[in-house]
Structures are given as C-alpha cells and as structure tokens.
Write a protein that holds these residues in place. Sequence first.
Motif, PDB file in Angstrom:
ATOM      1  N   LEU A 266       0.826  -1.209   0.000  1.00  0.00           N
ATOM      2  CA  LEU A 266       0.000   0.000   0.000  1.00  0.00           C
ATOM      3  C   LEU A 266       0.857   1.255   0.000  1.00  0.00           C
ATOM      4  CD1 LEU A 266      -2.551  -1.248   2.662  1.00  0.00           C
ATOM      5  CD2 LEU A 266      -3.110  -0.742   0.272  1.00  0.00           C
ATOM      6  N   GLU A 267       0.421   2.259  -0.767  1.00  0.00           N
ATOM      7  CA  GLU A 267       1.058   3.579  -0.787  1.00  0.00           C
ATOM      8  C   GLU A 267      -0.029   4.640  -0.811  1.00  0.00           C
ATOM      9  OE1 GLU A 267       3.702   3.922  -4.064  1.00  0.00           O
ATOM     10  OE2 GLU A 267       5.232   2.594  -3.214  1.00  0.00           O
ATOM     11  N   GLY A 268       0.338   5.879  -0.472  1.00  0.00           N
ATOM     12  CA  GLY A 268      -0.612   6.982  -0.500  1.00  0.00           C
ATOM     13  C   GLY A 268      -0.679   7.696   0.831  1.00  0.00           C
ATOM     14  N   ARG A 269      -1.449   8.772   0.858  1.00  0.00           N
ATOM     15  CA  ARG A 269      -1.477   9.618   2.046  1.00  0.00           C
ATOM     16  C   ARG A 269      -2.058   8.892   3.256  1.00  0.00           C
ATOM     17  NH1 ARG A 269      -4.291  15.507   2.015  1.00  0.00           N
ATOM     18  NH2 ARG A 269      -6.155  14.220   1.773  1.00  0.00           N
ATOM     19  N   SER A 270      -3.122   8.104   3.057  1.00  0.00           N
ATOM     20  CA  SER A 270      -3.699   7.371   4.199  1.00  0.00           C
ATOM     21  C   SER A 270      -2.705   6.348   4.748  1.00  0.00           C
ATOM     22  CB  SER A 270      -4.998   6.675   3.784  1.00  0.00           C
ATOM     23  OG  SER A 270      -4.765   5.734   2.758  1.00  0.00           O
ATOM     24  N   THR A 271      -1.935   5.731   3.861  1.00  0.00           N
ATOM     25  CA  THR A 271      -0.917   4.772   4.310  1.00  0.00           C
ATOM     26  C   THR A 271       0.168   5.469   5.105  1.00  0.00           C
ATOM     27  OG1 THR A 271      -1.343   3.441   2.334  1.00  0.00           O
ATOM     28  CG2 THR A 271       0.688   2.985   3.536  1.00  0.00           C
ATOM     29  N   GLU A 272       0.618   6.637   4.618  1.00  0.00           N
ATOM     30  CA  GLU A 272       1.664   7.386   5.307  1.00  0.00           C
ATOM     31  C   GLU A 272       1.222   7.824   6.697  1.00  0.00           C
ATOM     32  OE1 GLU A 272       2.405  10.533   2.598  1.00  0.00           O
ATOM     33  OE2 GLU A 272       3.399   9.254   1.110  1.00  0.00           O
TER      34      GLU A 272
ATOM     35  N   ALA B   4       3.657   0.362  22.825  1.00  0.00           N
ATOM     36  CA  ALA B   4       2.924  -0.257  21.723  1.00  0.00           C
ATOM     37  C   ALA B   4       1.514   0.314  21.639  1.00  0.00           C
ATOM     38  CB  ALA B   4       2.876  -1.773  21.907  1.00  0.00           C
ATOM     39  N   GLY B   5       0.882   0.493  22.798  1.00  0.00           N
ATOM     40  CA  GLY B   5      -0.459   1.058  22.812  1.00  0.00           C
ATOM     41  C   GLY B   5      -0.500   2.466  22.258  1.00  0.00           C
ATOM     42  N   HIS B   6       0.541   3.251  22.557  1.00  0.00           N
ATOM     43  CA  HIS B   6       0.600   4.615  22.029  1.00  0.00           C
ATOM     44  C   HIS B   6       0.706   4.600  20.505  1.00  0.00           C
ATOM     45  CE1 HIS B   6       1.427   8.883  21.861  1.00  0.00           C
ATOM     46  NE2 HIS B   6       2.585   8.662  21.238  1.00  0.00           N
ATOM     47  N   GLY B   7       1.515   3.681  19.969  1.00  0.00           N
ATOM     48  CA  GLY B   7       1.620   3.563  18.515  1.00  0.00           C
ATOM     49  C   GLY B   7       0.287   3.187  17.889  1.00  0.00           C
ATOM     50  N   LEU B   8      -0.432   2.278  18.531  1.00  0.00           N
ATOM     51  CA  LEU B   8      -1.732   1.879  18.001  1.00  0.00           C
ATOM     52  C   LEU B   8      -2.729   3.038  18.043  1.00  0.00           C
ATOM     53  CD1 LEU B   8      -2.060  -1.672  19.615  1.00  0.00           C
ATOM     54  CD2 LEU B   8      -1.445  -1.120  17.259  1.00  0.00           C
ATOM     55  N   GLU B   9      -2.680   3.841  19.107  1.00  0.00           N
ATOM     56  CA  GLU B   9      -3.587   4.978  19.202  1.00  0.00           C
ATOM     57  C   GLU B   9      -3.302   6.017  18.120  1.00  0.00           C
ATOM     58  OE1 GLU B   9      -3.048   6.220  23.213  1.00  0.00           O
ATOM     59  OE2 GLU B   9      -4.592   4.870  24.011  1.00  0.00           O
ATOM     60  N   LEU B  10      -2.017   6.241  17.818  1.00  0.00           N
ATOM     61  CA  LEU B  10      -1.674   7.172  16.737  1.00  0.00           C
ATOM     62  C   LEU B  10      -2.139   6.629  15.387  1.00  0.00           C
ATOM     63  CD1 LEU B  10       1.939   8.285  17.788  1.00  0.00           C
ATOM     64  CD2 LEU B  10      -0.180   9.608  17.947  1.00  0.00           C
ATOM     65  N   ALA B  11      -2.043   5.305  15.206  1.00  0.00           N
ATOM     66  CA  ALA B  11      -2.540   4.710  13.968  1.00  0.00           C
ATOM     67  C   ALA B  11      -4.047   4.893  13.847  1.00  0.00           C
ATOM     68  CB  ALA B  11      -2.179   3.229  13.925  1.00  0.00           C
ATOM     69  N   ILE B  12      -4.752   4.753  14.967  1.00  0.00           N
ATOM     70  CA  ILE B  12      -6.203   4.951  14.960  1.00  0.00           C
ATOM     71  C   ILE B  12      -6.543   6.387  14.577  1.00  0.00           C
ATOM     72  CG2 ILE B  12      -8.263   5.000  16.426  1.00  0.00           C
ATOM     73  CD1 ILE B  12      -6.965   2.649  17.994  1.00  0.00           C
ATOM     74  N   GLU B  13      -5.762   7.341  15.084  1.00  0.00           N
ATOM     75  CA  GLU B  13      -5.990   8.741  14.697  1.00  0.00           C
ATOM     76  C   GLU B  13      -5.838   8.927  13.186  1.00  0.00           C
ATOM     77  OE1 GLU B  13      -3.530  11.405  16.894  1.00  0.00           O
ATOM     78  OE2 GLU B  13      -4.261  10.738  18.859  1.00  0.00           O
ATOM     79  N   GLY B  14      -4.810   8.281  12.609  1.00  0.00           N
ATOM     80  CA  GLY B  14      -4.615   8.369  11.163  1.00  0.00           C
ATOM     81  C   GLY B  14      -5.764   7.739  10.398  1.00  0.00           C
ATOM     82  N   ILE B  15      -6.264   6.600  10.909  1.00  0.00           N
ATOM     83  CA  ILE B  15      -7.400   5.939  10.258  1.00  0.00           C
ATOM     84  C   ILE B  15      -8.641   6.811  10.349  1.00  0.00           C
ATOM     85  CG2 ILE B  15      -8.968   3.968  10.451  1.00  0.00           C
ATOM     86  CD1 ILE B  15      -6.535   2.270  11.277  1.00  0.00           C
ATOM     87  N   ASN B  16      -8.846   7.444  11.504  1.00  0.00           N
ATOM     88  CA  ASN B  16     -10.006   8.335  11.659  1.00  0.00           C
ATOM     89  C   ASN B  16      -9.935   9.509  10.703  1.00  0.00           C
ATOM     90  OD1 ASN B  16     -11.796   7.270  13.620  1.00  0.00           O
ATOM     91  ND2 ASN B  16     -10.343   7.737  15.243  1.00  0.00           N
ATOM     92  N   GLN B  17      -8.738  10.018  10.465  1.00  0.00           N
ATOM     93  CA  GLN B  17      -8.590  11.211   9.620  1.00  0.00           C
ATOM     94  C   GLN B  17      -8.648  10.883   8.132  1.00  0.00           C
ATOM     95  OE1 GLN B  17      -5.087  13.503  10.477  1.00  0.00           O
ATOM     96  NE2 GLN B  17      -5.589  15.112   9.005  1.00  0.00           N
ATOM     97  N   PHE B  18      -7.993   9.798   7.722  1.00  0.00           N
ATOM     98  CA  PHE B  18      -7.878   9.514   6.287  1.00  0.00           C
ATOM     99  C   PHE B  18      -8.608   8.243   5.837  1.00  0.00           C
ATOM    100  CE2 PHE B  18      -4.077  11.988   7.389  1.00  0.00           C
ATOM    101  CZ  PHE B  18      -4.165  13.016   6.460  1.00  0.00           C
ATOM    102  N   GLY B  19      -9.076   7.449   6.776  1.00  0.00           N
ATOM    103  CA  GLY B  19      -9.736   6.194   6.414  1.00  0.00           C
ATOM    104  C   GLY B  19      -8.747   5.043   6.353  1.00  0.00           C
ATOM    105  N   PRO B  20      -9.230   3.794   6.484  1.00  0.00           N
ATOM    106  CA  PRO B  20      -8.331   2.633   6.436  1.00  0.00           C
ATOM    107  C   PRO B  20      -7.762   2.445   5.022  1.00  0.00           C
ATOM    108  CG  PRO B  20     -10.461   2.067   7.421  1.00  0.00           C
ATOM    109  CD  PRO B  20     -10.624   3.400   6.788  1.00  0.00           C
ATOM    110  N   PRO B  21      -6.452   2.317   4.887  1.00  0.00           N
ATOM    111  CA  PRO B  21      -5.860   2.119   3.560  1.00  0.00           C
ATOM    112  C   PRO B  21      -6.403   0.892   2.823  1.00  0.00           C
ATOM    113  CG  PRO B  21      -4.165   2.749   5.138  1.00  0.00           C
ATOM    114  CD  PRO B  21      -5.410   2.521   5.918  1.00  0.00           C
ATOM    115  N   HIS B  22      -6.636  -0.202   3.544  1.00  0.00           N
ATOM    116  CA  HIS B  22      -7.171  -1.401   2.885  1.00  0.00           C
ATOM    117  C   HIS B  22      -8.557  -1.139   2.297  1.00  0.00           C
ATOM    118  CE1 HIS B  22      -3.976  -3.580   5.042  1.00  0.00           C
ATOM    119  NE2 HIS B  22      -4.182  -4.568   4.192  1.00  0.00           N
ATOM    120  N   TRP B  23      -9.363  -0.383   2.993  1.00  0.00           N
ATOM    121  CA  TRP B  23     -10.709  -0.069   2.498  1.00  0.00           C
ATOM    122  C   TRP B  23     -10.615   0.740   1.205  1.00  0.00           C
ATOM    123  CZ3 TRP B  23     -15.684  -0.653   2.005  1.00  0.00           C
ATOM    124  CH2 TRP B  23     -16.530   0.410   1.731  1.00  0.00           C
ATOM    125  N   HIS B  24      -9.761   1.756   1.201  1.00  0.00           N
ATOM    126  CA  HIS B  24      -9.604   2.560  -0.018  1.00  0.00           C
ATOM    127  C   HIS B  24      -9.107   1.716  -1.181  1.00  0.00           C
ATOM    128  CE1 HIS B  24     -10.565   6.135   2.113  1.00  0.00           C
ATOM    129  NE2 HIS B  24      -9.436   6.238   2.790  1.00  0.00           N
TER     130      HIS B  24
END
Length: 839
Positions: A251-257, A348-368
């Motif tokens: 996967l590549e793109g802004r949501s992935t980044e 590890a939990g902090h990393g997961l929470e930051l990933a969730i923030e990215g998913i909330n903002q740009f959407g899940p890369p797999h879904w796109h």
Amino acid sequence: MSAAEWLKILRGNIAALPIQDCEAFQRLWHDGRLRFTGAQPDPNALDALSAALVCSCLDNEQRLLIVLPDRSPSRSALLFAAGLIINAIDSIDLQRAPQRVLYAGSHIGIRDQLSRVWINNLRLDNVFAQDRASGRKAGVSNTDSLAEYLPQVLTAYAPSDPASLLAEYRPAWIAVDCGEGHGLKWLEPLLKSTADSKIPLVGWCQNPLADTVEIFSEQRAQVFRWPSSTQISLDQQGLTYPITRLGAISLEGRSTEAVEPHLQQACDVLADLTKRNLSGRMERDALSVAWRQLRLLESLTIPLDIHEAEAPSYWGLHTVRHGIETLVAFAEALRASSPSVASSFASAGHGLELAIEGINQFGPPHWHALTEMCVTDVEADAARLLLFPSDARCQLFELSLLADYNISLEDLAALRTTLLSARDFYGKGRRPWLGHPDREDVPGFLRATDVSSWQVIVAGLPSSRLLHQLEPGLRTGMQIDFLLYSYQLPNLSWRLDRCIDALSVPAAETTEVLSVLGSEVEQASLVDVLPPLSKGETSAFSIKEKREAQRFFRSNAVPSLELDPAVEAAWLFADEADDPDEEADLIRGGDGQASEGTAGGASLFVPQAIEITFEEGWCGLFAPDATLNVLTQQSGNHDLQPRYMRAIRTNDLILFIHGQRRQNLYELIVQRIHNHPAFAIHTELIARWQRDIVTSYNQWCKKWGHQRGAEELYMALHSRGCTRSKQAVAQWVQGLRLRTQDREDMRRLAEVLGMDFVRRHYRRIHDAAGRIHGIHIQLGKMLTDWLLHGHSAAGELLDRELGLSFEDLKSSLLRLRVKSKQIVDGPFYHEHLGTLEQL
C-alpha cells in the motif's frame, strides 16, 4: 525432479520393504481382493504403496503420518483397512488373541467408510466390531472362527484424556484420522502419550498446510508426503502443471503514510517483547491482546465507524475501543510487578492509538484500496476474487460497499469481481462454481467455467489458518496477491517460504522414512519434488485521493531471506495470538441461553476469574459470566442444566466438554457431524439462518431503534399470523434458538426482515434444525444417566442414518465433581479462559 520420476524411484524402494514378501499383502493388493465401493481409478496404485508404508510402520513399531495425495474418500478407508487386515492375519498366524486397535479422529464417519470396503464378497463393517472407547471394554462375541482373530476397533473422537484411554484399553496400535483438520487440540497430547507407551501409530491427513504435519514432526514421528496425484498424472502425460504465483501488493498513498509508521512502531515493540519469551500468565495474556489489536488495525477493510458499530453483532469480532481498553488495563496491572514490560506495552499502545488517529482522519488504507480495485477493469476472460479471513469480515465489506457506494454483489459480478470468505473458498473452491451456497442462481454471478484465470487478492497478512484454507487454490494456477503494508513484506516472505516447504516433498525426509521402515535407499536416488508455486512480484498500489483507477509500480520479487530464530519465534507467537477461530461456532445457542465466549459486544478481558478444582485432578480458570453444565434435581427428576459460575457449588456434578471453550452440547454435536456427507448441508443451512437473522435484525433496529424495533417486529409478525410471545421472538433474533417452533414463523421472519435465502429455504432449515434438536434431546437423557450412574448403553444410536452413538461423543466428555472454588484477581484475557489442566 518431476513427480513422475520420483514415483518411479519410490516404487522400487517400497518394493524392497519386507512387507512385500508377505503373501497375504500381495493377494490383497495385486490380486485386487481389497476394494472400495465407488472409488475412482488408481492407475498408479498409490493406495497399495501407502498400505505398504502403513504395514511396515506397524511391523517396525514406529509412528508415521502420511500426507495423502488428494481428498479421495477411499484413501483413508483403504489405509485403515490394510492395517486391520494384516493385523488380523498376523493374529491368525501366531494363534494369539484378537488385538485392540484405537481409531482417533474429530468427526464421525468411519463406520460409513468401512461399510464401503470389501475383501472379496465380505464387507468390512460386518467383520470388525466397532466397540466404542470409554464405554465398555472390547470383548469377542462373534462365534465365527475367523472373527475370533480379527482386531476390535475402538473409536475415540477428540479424546479428553488420551493417557488414561491408552492405559485402560492398551491398544496394539493406533490409527489417527486428521482429515483436513487444523488446530486439533487433542493431537499433541495423544502423540506424547504414544511416545511414552511406545505404541505404534499411523496417521493420515489431506491438507499438507495443516499444522498436523508440524505437530507430528515436533513429536519426532516420521512424516511421508505424497505429491499431488494431479501433479503426478500431468507429469506422466508430459503436460505442464499450472504454476500458482504468490505475490504482494504494498500500500502507498497519504492514508498509508498516516498509519503505517505507527503500526510498524507497535509491531517492532511487540516483536521485541515476544523474543524475550515472557513467562508470566498476565504478560502472555497482554501480549496476545496486543498482537490481536495490531492485526485488526493492519487488516481493517471497512470504515472504522462502521466496524465499531457492527462488530458487536458478529461472533469473533471486537471493537477497536475494546482492544485499546484491554491493553491499557493489562499495562496498568503490570506496572507494579514488571515496570519495564508495562512500559513496552504502553509504548505499543501509544503507537496503536496514533494509527487509529490516522485511520479516523484519512480512512483505512485497505478499504480505499479494495474499493478502487472493485471498480477497476479486468481482462475479458479473467476475474478478480477479493478474499477475506472470515464470513463476518466478508459480509461487513459487502454491507459497507453497498452503504457507501451503492455497489451490490450483482454490480460487482458485472465488473467480473466477486467477494468470498476463506471458509467458503476452502469449501467451494473444489466445486464447479465459486461463491456462496445461495448465489448459484444469481444472474451474472461468476462461475469458474466462465473464467479462464483468477486474480485472488487477500486482505492482510495471512495467518496459518488462512493459508490452510487457501490450499485448494494453490494447485490451480491462480495469481494470489496479499494486500499489506511494506513493513510486513519480510513476514509475508517467511510465511510463503514455509508454505512452499510444506507443499514440497523433501528427499531427505522420504529417505529417512523408508530407511526406518526397512528399505535400503541410496542417498542420491531421490531428489526434492517442488510444488507448482512461485513467489511472484511485489507491486505498489497507490491509493488516490479521488476515485481514479489505481496505478501499479512493478518492483522486485517477494524476497527470500534468512531469519534469526528469535524473529521466527516472534512471528509464530503473533500468528497464534492472532488466530482465534472466528468460524468455530458453526451453530450457536440452540436451547435458549446465550453461549458464553467473546461476542463482539463483550469485553476482551475480565478483572477477575473463578478458579475451580475438581476431585478427579483437573482445574481451570473461568470468566464469571461463563457457564458449566451441572446435573440438577427438581421434584425428584434429574436434568442437565447450564449454570453460571457464581452459582456453581462445592460437590456439584459437572459435565465438561474437553477442548471446547463454550460448554454447549449443540456445538459438541455439530462439531462431530458437520463434515459427514449426509449432514454437511444441514449444518450449513442452520449456520446461515443464524447469521442472517442476527445481521438482518441489526439492520432493522438501525431503522427503528432497538426498543421500538423489537416492538415493530413483534407487531409485524403477529399481523402475519404469528402467535409466539415477545420473549420467543427476542430469542430468535439473538440467534439463541436453532429454529422457530412453528415452521411458518421462520418464513414470516424472513419476509419481514428481508432474508431472501431463509425465505427460499425455510422448510429445509427447519427440518435440519429439528433433526439436531432430536439428537440433543436423546443425548441429554443418556448424559443424565451416565452422570448419575457412571455407565451408559454402549452402542445405542442417537441417529441411525449418521451412525452417531453416545459413545462417539463421550470420549470428549469429563464427568467431574467440584472440590473447591475461589476468585482470582486479574486481569485475564477472555480467550485464554475456560480450559482445564491436570494438576
């Protein structure tokens, strides 16, 4: 070396085995006296070669697993029959008493299989007395002079205590039918028991990617792998076997980044924790929770808000919120006893929470990525198959696609794209069409006959269970790509290498088996037979901000790499932690009470657990909301009833279903019979009814709200003639009943909730559920008698057509009396509760 050349050399080596000098063996196979009714032709005499290995294994008192060349039902029956017949002939020659043979498996069917095996005009199920293990000891009752020397077969399905079983019955040898099974929890204890007692054992399996093979190897048993019979046949005809290419789409793109760096950080932390080989119960629970949460976010294929709203409706799925809450709870609990470990989990939990923030903002890369792939053109004679790890995830993607883009399955078919779960792929991939059971009559639905080539796209990193389910497609010349993040590529490469190794036939392994069994093999005579698989290219998929067609950037092939053993161990643990059996509950509930477990709306952890010890030397930890089956007495009548843990008392008599975390008798019945040819369609129909009603009612409540939705449904049903109570209707829509009491109520429900499949097949669903319900009633009566008196009516059938007896189920059961009960502070991971260990 081609499979045909390998077979030619192998034939010569097997011919040198001492068993070939046995006149009786020669008559059985070379004179055609042993046959299987309806068997496909066996031009290469593979069954005779396998039989020579089986008999040689028993003569040399070894333990051997044979990975069969295909799924022909005659293979396993003839292997078992060969061992029984030669054992009988030895008894006659030696004038010894008839011996006992233990048959272990997970599903019934051996009686039906033996009924199709003949020696001249003698049918084998009329010869061998199939007394049931755990009922009464075998004894000779047939007065026929020949029968006095024939071995007596005892059957044990998913045995709860293999060591005790072997000590009591002392079989001469053991046959282990692993079938296509993956995750057979009873197998390792059985193999350990045979190693201690030095009892010969012969096993067979049909799927080389099942963990069965690895378990046999780890227990130092011999493993013999056949190449695919199709591969042998094509080689002999000089034809090229179609090559299946396994690749990756990165996967590549802004949501992935916005998401990938944080997921990678969490992955690195968890891999480091795993390599430290944490030994504490709480630490390992926390690690399992964290890996599961990471894998969920790594393969999220629908919008996060839809997942959080819908996951509680699907068994086996959990919300992201529950996962984070659970990880925080474990990190806090570990802070005092293991501060450095707690700090790592917090990181590890902090990393997961930051990933969730990215998913909330740009959407899940797999879904796109998957939604873009859905509308991308494919070649006229090709088709695309999007594969999901479970029915629930496949269905949620289908609903999300319809909700966000108004794209239906029929629209996808017109675009030569289809969706499928791994379970359906495994079951339907060997049939002339691909798809769900009710879609064969949908106009435009893709059939295998309409497509010359398939591109399969798997969402996320494959677990060992998923690769096991992909096995049919690995022999068809498909292109299979795994859609994932770039940091997952080394892990994928490692998994694919293991997959290719499992499908290969190693020369060293084959040579060792033949040598142990008594054949002198020249070291250089055999060469590895490689499967028709290749690791293809890695492609980069660039997700567009607008809905444009995607671009592919070709790069290097998926790399092969040498790994540190600690890294391999970390990946193996992660695979195990991420692999809860979401499809284990083929049929839920059934008797009006909820099955305990991990429904999506429940928490992943409990702050306290209840520890129970039993007088028979077993103990276990249970969630407070779990239930056990207790023998109760009311008005002088005894009955078996589920009771919550808080109501369990000292001296209670418990029926425990070993190896089954949900203590549900309906599930026990289904687990034994769902693979039986006469019943497979029945269990599929009931499972589909229970999935559809829960999902459809959820959609109904979105329209009306839960409180008003229940009232509106009740009124709609009664306007159509239903006379049942609100409580009964509530149990239907929660999936807690196998069926409605009135068959027409099932039709009414289907019409109101828009369940087209149920509306078309409600008569068949109702009849199938009625049959299982009848077995359940009979089983309850027999269990009550067994719990009270400790004995049972051996051989009494629960279902004559299936040949299902009480003894077929009893080997999985434990009759226990409660000795003590105490509360233990946690937290505890829900998935790791509900099992027993011997003290």
